[in-house]
Design a protein around this motif. Structure first.
Motif, PDB file in Angstrom:
ATOM      1  N   ARG A  51       0.824  -1.002   0.114  1.00  0.00           N
ATOM      2  CA  ARG A  51       0.125  -0.138   0.077  1.00  0.00           C
ATOM      3  C   ARG A  51       0.651   1.329   0.001  1.00  0.00           C
ATOM      4  O   ARG A  51       1.764   1.503   0.527  1.00  0.00           O
ATOM      5  CB  ARG A  51      -0.758   0.078   1.212  1.00  0.00           C
ATOM      6  N   SER A  58      -5.873  -4.677  -8.082  1.00  0.00           N
ATOM      7  CA  SER A  58      -5.312  -3.382  -7.841  1.00  0.00           C
ATOM      8  C   SER A  58      -6.563  -2.470  -7.354  1.00  0.00           C
ATOM      9  O   SER A  58      -7.479  -2.504  -7.766  1.00  0.00           O
ATOM     10  CB  SER A  58      -4.640  -2.626  -8.801  1.00  0.00           C
ATOM     11  N   TYR A 112      -4.640  10.262  -1.224  1.00  0.00           N
ATOM     12  CA  TYR A 112      -4.842   9.344  -2.089  1.00  0.00           C
ATOM     13  C   TYR A 112      -4.276   7.926  -1.670  1.00  0.00           C
ATOM     14  O   TYR A 112      -3.812   7.912  -0.561  1.00  0.00           O
ATOM     15  CB  TYR A 112      -3.900   9.393  -3.493  1.00  0.00           C
ATOM     16  N   GLU A 113      -4.646   6.776  -2.057  1.00  0.00           N
ATOM     17  CA  GLU A 113      -4.436   5.538  -1.491  1.00  0.00           C
ATOM     18  C   GLU A 113      -4.340   4.453  -2.828  1.00  0.00           C
ATOM     19  O   GLU A 113      -5.209   4.640  -3.680  1.00  0.00           O
ATOM     20  CB  GLU A 113      -5.368   4.806  -0.841  1.00  0.00           C
ATOM     21  N   PHE A 114      -3.202   3.680  -3.142  1.00  0.00           N
ATOM     22  CA  PHE A 114      -3.212   2.770  -4.018  1.00  0.00           C
ATOM     23  C   PHE A 114      -2.702   1.406  -3.263  1.00  0.00           C
ATOM     24  O   PHE A 114      -1.544   1.395  -2.506  1.00  0.00           O
ATOM     25  CB  PHE A 114      -2.383   3.220  -4.947  1.00  0.00           C
ATOM     26  N   GLY A 162      -7.385   1.442  -6.339  1.00  0.00           N
ATOM     27  CA  GLY A 162      -7.110   2.946  -6.222  1.00  0.00           C
ATOM     28  C   GLY A 162      -8.413   3.743  -5.582  1.00  0.00           C
ATOM     29  O   GLY A 162      -9.195   3.632  -5.955  1.00  0.00           O
ATOM     30  N   GLU A 199     -13.145   5.654  -6.109  1.00  0.00           N
ATOM     31  CA  GLU A 199     -12.513   4.272  -5.820  1.00  0.00           C
ATOM     32  C   GLU A 199     -12.605   3.558  -7.014  1.00  0.00           C
ATOM     33  O   GLU A 199     -13.659   3.667  -7.901  1.00  0.00           O
ATOM     34  CB  GLU A 199     -13.210   3.543  -4.757  1.00  0.00           C
ATOM     35  N   GLN A 257      -2.099  -2.924  -3.887  1.00  0.00           N
ATOM     36  CA  GLN A 257      -1.875  -4.174  -4.863  1.00  0.00           C
ATOM     37  C   GLN A 257      -2.055  -5.238  -3.966  1.00  0.00           C
ATOM     38  O   GLN A 257      -1.293  -5.397  -2.991  1.00  0.00           O
ATOM     39  CB  GLN A 257      -0.594  -4.044  -5.545  1.00  0.00           C
TER      40      GLN A 257
END
Length: 801
Positions: free
Chosen positions: A432, A478, A450-452, A480, A503, A454
């Protein structure tokens, strides 16, 4: 005074942007603010005593200028907006000699200083002092009402099974339900247990429970603060439908090694910490292990061979730029293994044409979490801006904070039988990246972020011995998210907080927008009305049967083409009243609507991927009452009462979920005496939760096509229960009283404190029903109640140094 570092930054001309269109563009740019040209500088520092302890509440000012600050709980402070050049910094703290130091303020830069104040006791007449508690500060500055804060000291005063436990303490708060004594898992306002977002220093954790949920993974000595959001939480949190539990690690700022050692009948733990010699950071570590597996052989060969262990590290460094860099790591493991001979008759399991006899051999069950995260928190000086190119930018007002975090969360579990005859396994890894930028401009306090993430998710059931794979699921989604949040005070008595979260989930091909809003109207300085509404989403689901009273094997899976993203709408309205600076009453009504939930499919075909869940809809509504006396005097505690109704609908049939409890009451109190005694008590009362009654049993007969006959049911007769209406019955009323007592003894001039303690769980030995065991083989049939905790005394000792 010690000057640690100075940092200057080049200035450049800027052009302010006023159009709304440019503001929207700024929300999706990378958060890389730079300083604009301004004729001001800043001073940041630390206030310590002669023994190296941080001084909280020290007054810092610049004589002749309208600039002042107070040191926080770690002794840190900051002064901004100072004119470049020489400046005299004055520090005052009760019981210490004042200090005045001359520093040189650098234009567009920071000056780092450390003050060490000499002790100077002052004899005063009797006075009464009241410190502003975090709850009072929340009431004045935060908009949402569905928030509860607790410190480690608050949690330690609650009677517990062996040792203080964060997750056990959370169960006693309004809106939170613990279904039984054997689970530290919890349900919030009618939601499922996998709908709770649990964070340690901002890092997500998937299964923070030990021994099937009996204990939590958070060690009391390593916990600084705990915040629970039971509904209407802002857009800065995402990925769960019901609640947020945000745990912050403790930080030891005193120089030298300080720590705590705890020992009880169930486990032992140690926590050590130290402030860095330079005064610009700290290091804290903790470890714990049960010794059930070492004690079990005393009680017989077939005793429970189980143990768990935890280890945690948290380090913080104050940077020369005025920011902080912190590292958090945790690793925990549960191990349960032994022989199957104690199970008696043979155990047959089968699926998809595969069957295995497990009467011989052993079993092995393990699960655990590992997390690692790095967080940068950087204050930005006056005049900072978000650059948009071409010399344009958005000004960030007089103060701003940039937060960036990188983390890895891993959860794994394996359940194996008979040395490889059958094995279940589940692995979840989340990598993350997340960041946010918060600033203040007049009556607005916006945040963009933001947040991402995997994910790597694997689930399988197989027979390693026969090399047969029964089921295998692999996912790599994924996820985001972008969010915009703003706190706005349009009038002196009105606070608003509103925002939206966008999202996208690749595995489901889904993109959604979740708007949320909160409002608070102050009728006077001690009375306020609140309201909230918002949409919430969840894309990772725990495949567990909520009807089973004890959680055993967790199975996590992400949304995809067959398992859609779930949604819920929250609505709330309430009132909060403060009687004094340390006492308040909160009343809040709530309504939650679920448009799509998933539960395990009892007819799941292992050969078919995507039929693991079946969809349901649902709703819950109710009322929370929370009355609390804060820890400012000898008596503290709270009363938490929840009235709630929950319903689920599947295939047109409505039923109560297993966590539905109409009335739930918890009363918690503690009393600290002048002679260092701490007495605690907890009383719980709740109506029964639902269960599916067993109306009878029938013999399952198998048809033999070779003989065209049904078997007679012998010699391997299989009895099948005949169930009544799903969750149509209720367990009896639940009630229990717990008490605790501890006494602190100071040694070595107060530098070492030893605290022996006694806890008695279920003082009057109430036989609360855990589940029923039905037997229709005899005549008449029988129903045997299996009880929860009996009267359970435990002793422990804590050593602090």
């Amino acid at each position: 005074m010690i000057v640690l570092a100075r940092l200057s930054r080049a200035a450049r001309p800027t052009r302010k942007l006023s159009s709304c269109a440019r503001l929207l563009v700024a929300l999706v740019v990378v958060e890389t603010p730079v300083l604009a040209q301004t004729a001001t500088g800043s001073v940041r520092g630390l206030v310590l005593g002669t023994d190296g302890d941080s001084l909280r509440g020290a007054s810092i000012s610049v004589p002749g200028r309208r600039v002042s600050a107070s040191s926080d709980e770690h002794g840190r402070f900051s002064l901004t907006g100072l004119a470049p050049g020489p400046a005299s910094i004055r520090v005052r703290a009760l019981g210490h000699r004042p200090a005045d130091r001359l520093v040189t303020v650098i234009e567009n830069g920071w000056v780092e200083v450390i003050f060490r104040l000499e002790t100077s006791p002052v004899a005063l007449r009797t006075v009464r002092t009241e410190a502003a508690d975090r709850e009072r500060q929340r009431f004045k500055t935060e908009v949402g009402a569905s928030s509860v804060s607790m410190s480690g000291a608050t949690i330690a005063a609650i009677p517990a099974v062996g040792e203080p436990d964060v997750l056990r303490a959370v169960q006693l708060l309004p809106g939170v339900l613990a279904r039984n004594d054997f689970s530290a898992g919890y349900n919030v306002r009618g939601g499922e247990s996998d709908q709770n977002l649990i964070l340690l220093d901002g890092i997500p954790i998937y299964n923070p429970f030990h021994l099937g949920g009996l204990f939590g993974m958070f060690m009391d000595e390593t916990v600084g603060d705990v915040q629970l959001l039971t509904g209407g939480f802002p857009v800065t949190y995402g990925g769960r439908l019901s609640s947020v539990l945000d745990v912050t690690s403790a930080e030891e700022t005193r120089r030298g090694v300080h720590g705590t050692v705890d020992a009880s009948l169930l486990s032992s733990s140690v926590a050590l910490g130290s402030g860095l010699a330079s005064g610009n950071g700290s290091v804290n570590i903790g470890a714990r292990r049960t010794y059930a597996d070492l004690v079990a052989p005393v009680f017989g060969r077939d005793a429970l061979p189980y143990h768990f262990q935890d280890a945690q590290v948290h380090a913080t460094r104050l940077l020369s730029t005025g920011g902080t860099l912190s590292l958090t790591g945790y690793a925990g493991q549960d191990i349960l293994s032994g022989g199957l001979s104690a199970l008696g008759d043979s155990v047959d399991v089968g699926s998809g044409g595969f069957r295995a006899n497990l009467s011989a051999g052993d079993y092995h069950f393990d699960w655990g979490n590992q997390i690692l995260g790095l967080t940068l928190q950087q204050p930005l000086g006056p005049g900072s801006e978000i650059p948009l190119g071409g010399g344009a930018g958005i000004g960030l007002g007089d103060s701003a904070w940039l937060v960036q975090r990188a983390s890895v969360s891993h959860y794994s579990t394996t359940l194996g039988f008979a040395r490889g005859a059958l094995e279940y396994s589940n692995r979840v890894t989340e990598e993350r990246l997340a960041g946010s930028l918060r600033w203040h401009t007049g009556v607005h306090a916006p945040t963009v972020g933001y947040e991402f993430s995997q994910f790597q998710i694997r689930y399988g059931s197989q027979s390693p011995r026969t090399q047969v794979t029964l089921q295998s699921i692999t996912q790599s989604p994924s996820v985001g998210a972008l969010f915009l949040d703003d706190r706005w005070q349009p009038a002196a008595r009105l606070l608003l907080r509103y925002g939206a979260r966008v999202e996208h989930v690749t595995s489901a091909g889904w993109t959604g927008v979740s708007p949320r809003g909160q409002a608070k109207l102050f009728l006077n300085r001690d009375l306020a009305l609140t309201a909230s509404a918002g949409q919430y989403t969840q894309w990772i689901h725990g495949l567990r049967n909520e009807d089973v009273p004890l959680r055993v094997f967790d199975f996590w899976i992400a949304s995809d083409k067959s398992i859609q993203v779930t949604k819920a709408q929250h609505f709330g309205a309430g009132l909060e009243s403060w009687r004094r600076a340390d006492r308040f009453l909160r009343l809040e009504g709530f309504y939650k609507n679920y448009d799509r939930l998933y539960e395990p499919n009892p007819s799941d075909d292992p050969a078919v991927e995507g039929d693991e869940f079946v969809p349901t809809t649902g709703k819950s509504y109710g009322l929370d009452l929370y009355a609390r006396q804060l820890e400012t005097g000898p008596v503290s505690g709270w009363l938490a009462y929840t009235f709630a109704v929950s319903r689920r609908t599947r295939d047109g049939v409505s039923y109560a979920p297993a966590q539905d409890r109409s009335h739930n009451l918890n009363v918690v109190g503690s009393y600290r005496t002048a002679s260092r005694w701490l007495l605690g008590a907890h009383f719980a009362l709740g109506t029964g939760t639902p269960y599916t009654d067993i109306l009878g049993q029938t013999i399952r007969r198998n048809y033999d096509g070779t003989t065209n006959r049904w078997d007679t049911g012998t010699p391997n007769r299989e009895l099948v229960p005949v169930e009544g209406e799903r969750n149509g019955a209720r367990y009896p009323l639940f009630h229990r009283l717990d008490i605790s007592a501890s006494r602190s003894y100071a040694w070595r001039g107060g530098r070492t404190v030893v605290t022996p303690s006694l806890q008695i769980i279920n003082v009057y030995n109430q036989r609360n029903v855990f589940t029923y065991n039905f037997d229709y083989a005899g005549n008449p049939p029988t129903r045997e109640a299996i009880s929860q905790f009996p009267i359970l005394p435990t002793v422990g000792v804590r050593v602090e140094f």
